[in-house]
Structures are given as structure tokens and as C-alpha cells.
Scaffold this motif. Structure first.
Motif, PDB file in Angstrom:
ATOM      1  N   GLY A 141       0.853  -1.216   0.004  1.00 29.45           N
ATOM      2  CA  GLY A 141      -0.001  -0.166  -0.053  1.00 29.45           C
ATOM      3  C   GLY A 141       0.776   1.342  -0.003  1.00 29.45           C
ATOM      4  O   GLY A 141       2.225   1.085  -0.515  1.00 29.45           O
ATOM      5  N   LEU A 142       0.226   2.300   0.373  1.00 30.04           N
ATOM      6  CA  LEU A 142       0.870   3.577   0.576  1.00 30.04           C
ATOM      7  C   LEU A 142       2.036   3.632   1.308  1.00 30.04           C
ATOM      8  O   LEU A 142       3.239   4.057   1.170  1.00 30.04           O
ATOM      9  CB  LEU A 142       0.012   4.824   0.714  1.00 30.04           C
ATOM     10  N   ASP A 143       1.862   3.041   2.575  1.00 37.98           N
ATOM     11  CA  ASP A 143       2.788   2.906   3.619  1.00 37.98           C
ATOM     12  C   ASP A 143       2.904   1.883   4.423  1.00 37.98           C
ATOM     13  O   ASP A 143       3.102   1.723   5.738  1.00 37.98           O
ATOM     14  CB  ASP A 143       2.431   4.322   4.722  1.00 37.98           C
ATOM     15  N   TRP A 144       2.408   0.509   3.919  1.00 38.80           N
ATOM     16  CA  TRP A 144       2.617  -0.665   4.407  1.00 38.80           C
ATOM     17  C   TRP A 144       2.866  -1.569   3.262  1.00 38.80           C
ATOM     18  O   TRP A 144       2.694  -1.401   2.127  1.00 38.80           O
ATOM     19  CB  TRP A 144       1.433  -1.038   5.073  1.00 38.80           C
ATOM     20  N   LEU A 145       3.291  -2.977   3.714  1.00 46.92           N
ATOM     21  CA  LEU A 145       3.244  -3.967   2.932  1.00 46.92           C
ATOM     22  C   LEU A 145       2.772  -5.358   3.660  1.00 46.92           C
ATOM     23  O   LEU A 145       2.841  -5.315   4.796  1.00 46.92           O
ATOM     24  CB  LEU A 145       4.608  -4.382   2.279  1.00 46.92           C
ATOM     25  N   LEU A 146       2.351  -6.317   2.916  1.00 50.41           N
ATOM     26  CA  LEU A 146       1.617  -7.464   3.315  1.00 50.41           C
ATOM     27  C   LEU A 146       2.639  -8.697   2.859  1.00 50.41           C
ATOM     28  O   LEU A 146       2.892  -8.626   1.813  1.00 50.41           O
ATOM     29  CB  LEU A 146       0.162  -7.750   2.674  1.00 50.41           C
ATOM     30  N   LEU A 147       3.233  -9.285   3.773  1.00 48.54           N
ATOM     31  CA  LEU A 147       4.002 -10.571   3.665  1.00 48.54           C
ATOM     32  C   LEU A 147       3.067 -11.738   3.850  1.00 48.54           C
ATOM     33  O   LEU A 147       2.487 -11.865   4.790  1.00 48.54           O
ATOM     34  CB  LEU A 147       5.315 -10.694   4.495  1.00 48.54           C
ATOM     35  N   SER A 148       3.480 -12.912   3.169  1.00 48.20           N
ATOM     36  CA  SER A 148       2.792 -14.299   3.478  1.00 48.20           C
ATOM     37  C   SER A 148       4.070 -14.899   3.965  1.00 48.20           C
ATOM     38  O   SER A 148       5.104 -15.360   3.525  1.00 48.20           O
ATOM     39  CB  SER A 148       2.438 -14.955   2.152  1.00 48.20           C
ATOM     40  N   VAL A 149       4.070 -15.316   5.397  1.00 47.28           N
ATOM     41  CA  VAL A 149       5.075 -15.853   5.905  1.00 47.28           C
ATOM     42  C   VAL A 149       4.643 -17.049   6.614  1.00 47.28           C
ATOM     43  O   VAL A 149       3.813 -17.321   7.433  1.00 47.28           O
ATOM     44  CB  VAL A 149       5.402 -14.913   7.319  1.00 47.28           C
ATOM     45  N   SER A 150       4.869 -18.264   5.769  1.00 51.50           N
ATOM     46  CA  SER A 150       4.623 -19.722   6.268  1.00 51.50           C
ATOM     47  C   SER A 150       3.131 -19.830   6.413  1.00 51.50           C
ATOM     48  O   SER A 150       2.310 -19.603   5.222  1.00 51.50           O
ATOM     49  CB  SER A 150       5.144 -20.054   7.523  1.00 51.50           C
ATOM     50  N   THR A 151       2.323 -20.073   7.399  1.00 50.47           N
ATOM     51  CA  THR A 151       0.847 -20.001   7.406  1.00 50.47           C
ATOM     52  C   THR A 151       0.171 -18.873   8.081  1.00 50.47           C
ATOM     53  O   THR A 151      -1.061 -18.763   8.225  1.00 50.47           O
ATOM     54  CB  THR A 151       0.548 -21.271   8.424  1.00 50.47           C
ATOM     55  N   ARG A 152       0.856 -17.695   7.980  1.00 53.34           N
ATOM     56  CA  ARG A 152       0.712 -16.482   8.098  1.00 53.34           C
ATOM     57  C   ARG A 152       0.512 -15.290   7.493  1.00 53.34           C
ATOM     58  O   ARG A 152       1.437 -15.382   6.346  1.00 53.34           O
ATOM     59  CB  ARG A 152       1.151 -16.147   9.670  1.00 53.34           C
ATOM     60  N   SER A 153      -0.250 -14.132   7.740  1.00 47.45           N
ATOM     61  CA  SER A 153      -0.014 -13.142   6.804  1.00 47.45           C
ATOM     62  C   SER A 153       0.392 -12.148   7.907  1.00 47.45           C
ATOM     63  O   SER A 153       0.050 -11.673   8.970  1.00 47.45           O
ATOM     64  CB  SER A 153      -1.368 -12.712   6.391  1.00 47.45           C
ATOM     65  N   VAL A 154       1.479 -11.123   7.389  1.00 50.08           N
ATOM     66  CA  VAL A 154       1.857 -10.121   8.272  1.00 50.08           C
ATOM     67  C   VAL A 154       1.807  -8.738   7.619  1.00 50.08           C
ATOM     68  O   VAL A 154       2.626  -8.611   6.422  1.00 50.08           O
ATOM     69  CB  VAL A 154       3.472 -10.564   8.821  1.00 50.08           C
ATOM     70  N   LEU A 155       1.207  -7.825   8.266  1.00 50.20           N
ATOM     71  CA  LEU A 155       1.150  -6.557   7.749  1.00 50.20           C
ATOM     72  C   LEU A 155       2.220  -5.593   8.337  1.00 50.20           C
ATOM     73  O   LEU A 155       2.381  -5.730   9.984  1.00 50.20           O
ATOM     74  CB  LEU A 155      -0.231  -6.002   7.911  1.00 50.20           C
ATOM     75  N   LEU A 156       3.095  -5.005   7.597  1.00 49.39           N
ATOM     76  CA  LEU A 156       3.999  -4.044   8.164  1.00 49.39           C
ATOM     77  C   LEU A 156       4.109  -2.704   7.843  1.00 49.39           C
ATOM     78  O   LEU A 156       4.072  -2.381   6.560  1.00 49.39           O
ATOM     79  CB  LEU A 156       5.570  -4.886   7.633  1.00 49.39           C
TER      80      LEU A 156
END
Length: 205
Positions: free
Chosen positions: A86-101
Motif C-alpha cells: 500500500g501507500l505506507d505498508w506491505l503485506l507478507l505471506s510468512v509460512s501459514t501467516r499473513s503479516v502487515l508491516l
């Protein structure tokens, strides 16, 4: 022998004995090297000028589908595949989880290539909008906070509200549904203190 030849610099004698194809070939090589150097200088200058208008989000968008190793404040680390930026964040797929940073929490990123997408300016989904989407879904999340003593542990619960620059968060036992009688604590957390918002293991979208 002509006295003019004797007065000439010594290198003229060697040049006179060279094969013409070698002589002109050497000149062409020198010219090509000079052109290449000019081209590299021009490219480097162009890259510097273009880089000045590129944001971190632009670089990350070009890495969609790639695996990155990301360290955020507090030495918290995530290794996963970029699924959305997004504008000021990213979403990672980490194993069985999703992580918004939040991009403001990033310390360093490893695995990025040299590419960047065309800058999109202020068009895109903001961190606040992304968090509101999670809030509406009532998804169980793990909140990782800066200056929280042990950021690796995180707080489990749900997002109850999202303001302009803060979230309201209810702490719940892991994997418990969002019911008021299960809430053990409620916090208001500024965006500046968010390191990551992760799905619980079984909640991956």
C-alpha cells in the motif's frame, strides 16, 4: 636518413612500423571505451535523478511475488513473500501467516532487486484503511509493539477501532473469539508504535 625523422619523438618510429589495421583497431577500441564510459556516466546520472523520485513503496511494489527478509525495529525479523503493498505498508505471506508491516517500522530489507514501478504518488490504500479492513473482519491478530520489552511475544486479540493515527485493541487469549467477557485488557496504540500486525496461525486468508 631524413634528419626530420631523427628529430621526431621516438614513439613515431614504433607507430610507423605498426600494421594499419592494428593501429586503427586500437583507435576504435579507445573510442569505443570512451563512448562506453560516457554512456555509463550518463546512465548513472540518469539513475540518480530517477531514484530521487522513487519511494520505498515503489521499490517494494516491484518485488510483488518475491521473497524478502525484513527486519523491523526491535530486531524483529520476517522472511516471506510480498503479496500486497500500500501507500505506507506491505503485506507478507510468512509460512501459514499473513503479516502487515508499516513501512515506518522497517529497519532493513534484503532480497530487493534493482527494479521499481512507476511512482503512484498519493494514490493507494493507506495503513489506516488496511487496519480498518482487518477490524471489520474481526480477525484474530497478533500485535507487535515497539518498546514493549519483548516484541517477539506480541499481543493476541482483535482490533476494536482505527483512528487517524492510532488503533484500539482488545487483548484476548490466543484463538479465542472476540467476546467481551474474554477480554483481559484494552489498549490504545499509536501507529508509530506498531511494528507488525500478524494473523494468528489458523487465520491465514
Amino acid at each position: 636518413m631524413d634528419s626530420a625523422l631523427l628529430d621526431a619523438p621516438q614513439w613515431c618510429f614504433y607507430a610507423g612500423r605498426m600494421r594499419w589495421d592494428g593501429l586503427f583497431g586500437d583507435m576504435e577500441a579507445q573510442l569505443a571505451a570512451a563512448r562506453q564510459q560516457d554512456l555509463e556516466t550518463e546512465i548513472s546520472e540518469r539513475v540518480r535523478l530517477e531514484l530521487a523520485g522513487i519511494s520505498l513503496a515503489d521499490r517494494l511494489r516491484a518485488a510483488a511475488g518475491s521473497q524478502l527478509h525484513i527486519t523491523v525495529r526491535g530486531q524483529l525479523q520476517f522472511f516471506g513473500t510480498v503479496s500486497c503493498v500500500g501507500l505506507d505498508w506491505l503485506l507478507l505471506s510468512v509460512s501459514t501467516r499473513s503479516v502487515l508491516l508499516p513501512l515506518g517500522a522497517l529497519v532493513r530489507v534484503s532480497g530487493l532487486g534493482p527494479q521499481a514501478v512507476e511512482p503512484v504518488g498519493r494514490v493507494g490504500i493507506s495503513l489506516a484503511s488496511a487496519l480498518r479492513n482487518l477490524m471489520r473482519d474481526r480477525a484474530g491478530v497478533v500485535l507487535y509493539l515497539a518498546d514493549d520489552g519483548s516484541p517477539d511475544a506480541g499481543l493476541t486479540g482483535v482490533l476494536d477501532g482505527v483512528g487517524q493515527d492510532f488503533v484500539e485493541f482488545s487483548v484476548l487469549p490466543a484463538m479465542e473469539p472476540a467476546r467481551s467477557h474474554k477480554v483481559t485488557a484494552r489498549y490504545v496504540v499509536p501507529f508509530s508504535m506498531l511494528l507488525a500486525v500478524a494473523s494468528q496461525a489458523e487465520d491465514r486468508p
